[in-house]
Design an enzyme around this catalytic site. Sequence first.
Site, mmCIF file in Angstrom:
data_model
loop_
_atom_site.group_PDB
_atom_site.id
_atom_site.type_symbol
_atom_site.label_atom_id
_atom_site.label_comp_id
_atom_site.label_asym_id
_atom_site.label_seq_id
_atom_site.Cartn_x
_atom_site.Cartn_y
_atom_site.Cartn_z
ATOM 1 N N VAL A 53 0.855 -1.184 0.000
ATOM 2 C CA VAL A 53 0.000 0.000 0.000
ATOM 3 C C VAL A 53 0.891 1.233 0.000
ATOM 4 O O VAL A 53 1.791 1.370 0.831
ATOM 5 C CB VAL A 53 -0.935 0.020 1.238
ATOM 6 N N ALA A 69 4.434 4.155 2.936
ATOM 7 C CA ALA A 69 3.992 2.916 2.295
ATOM 8 C C ALA A 69 4.204 1.764 3.270
ATOM 9 O O ALA A 69 4.865 1.933 4.297
ATOM 10 C CB ALA A 69 4.788 2.675 1.013
ATOM 11 N N LYS A 70 3.656 0.630 2.983
ATOM 12 C CA LYS A 70 3.890 -0.566 3.802
ATOM 13 C C LYS A 70 3.521 -1.779 2.973
ATOM 14 O O LYS A 70 2.669 -1.688 2.085
ATOM 15 C CB LYS A 70 3.014 -0.513 5.059
ATOM 16 N N GLY A 71 4.150 -2.914 3.266
ATOM 17 C CA GLY A 71 3.834 -4.133 2.535
ATOM 18 C C GLY A 71 3.705 -5.306 3.481
ATOM 19 O O GLY A 71 4.149 -5.252 4.636
#
Length: 424
Positions: free
Chosen positions: A68, A113-115
């Site tokens: 995201v 962001a992050k995953g």
Amino acid sequence: MIAQVDQAMERELNPWLSAEARFKEAAERLNLDEGLQKVLRTPAREITVAIPVQLDDGRLEVFTGYRVQHSIARGPGKGGIRFAPDVTLDEVRALASWMTWKCAVVNIPLGGAKGGVICDPRILSQIELERITRRYTAEIFEFLGPDKDVPAPDMNTNEQTMAWIMDTFSMHSRHTVTAVVTGKPMSLGGSRGRPEATGRGCMIVTMEALKLLGKAPSETSVVIQGFGNVGGMAARLMSRMGFKIIAIIEWDGAVYNAGGLDVEALFAHRRETGSIVDFPDGENMDRETALFLKCDVLLPAAKENVITSRNAHKIRARILCEGANGPTTSVADSILAEKKIFVIPDILANAGGVTVSYFEWVQDRQGFFWNEDLVNQRLEEIMVNSFNDVVAFAQKHKVHNRIAAYMVALDRVASAIKLRGIYA
Ligand code: NAD
């Protein structure tokens, strides 16, 4: 009645609702236009990918991965990738927005962001983890890059994971691109000072808070929860600086010494025995008792939701420096404010890590590496300036530090969006 209490507690412990409560308060105090609030709340891009992987026993399994990108208004997305069985898109979404605010508080030119990949690393071999990492990277290849989105390690991912991502991205690009991830091994473009950065940042902002109270480190007692990367490094650096680390709390117990623990000896004891418990130069203490000891600084550096409406009134520290992400619930905020505890909120206190990640990205792009003194000096400059920005906002707007930190962050991201304009 009990069910109602449980539901209220469940809501209180939901970190995303906590973050939302703080966002709302900060946005209202800033008088942010409703439309702009919608833009700030909504992730810019959400990617879901299927990751087919051949397991060691020959079976095919399909994992789900997310990335995201909450905001790229101030620069490329920045944020970790976690591997865990309970990863959800909601969680990744919330963590991505958290990164936007954190980067904005320390005023570094990166977005949030992050995953995450839904998998259980405890039952996967190294080879299986490598295959998952490489296929996940290949699936999101066109959305990653030094100018687009730069991942880092998070829960259950590490330097090795970053090396695999860097290699996969480089193979697709047909040249080596070290700046596509941070938190890499030193030999592949990692930065000096990164392992200590989060703990060092906590120490720097604590020292700034002490200046406001007119206290020297040598007369300051500290209780630290978590003796891992953040808590362990903070304990080591703070004890070298003269702070008295009177208690350390781990998952299996706590150790206490009113005169200050010998942190290096405690590291050695844990290496030998596997635990901090039964340390010869300290007393064993119940974990709860240690958390509520009278002290100058309490530094939670283990996990989220440690300080809640159920126990915030028991805290007897003058300064709360949040090394962990989300250790305090939003309901507990007002109790701490009533008790006049000086809170250094997580998005400021633990931002030393992402700041040195930013330095890693800069060094990789320059192809020129800094010595550790320069890294530390620049980290200190950023942490001190950010601390002062937050405290000045708190005083000006008569709010506590956490809301001030969110206000600083929202204001910066909102200004960037307004200046850029909405492209249509
Ligand atoms: P870590 O796994 O290295 O250390 C966490 C430590 O806390 C471990 O030693 C663990 O045993 C201990 N612990 C777990 N549960 C506990 C409990 N109930 N009571 C006491 N101790 C307990 O993790 P870390 O990298 O130090 O991260 C800690 C926190 O800081 C997390 O919230 C993380 O998101 C946050 N954080 C880390 C970084 C970083 O650079 N590592 C940066 C920003 C924020």
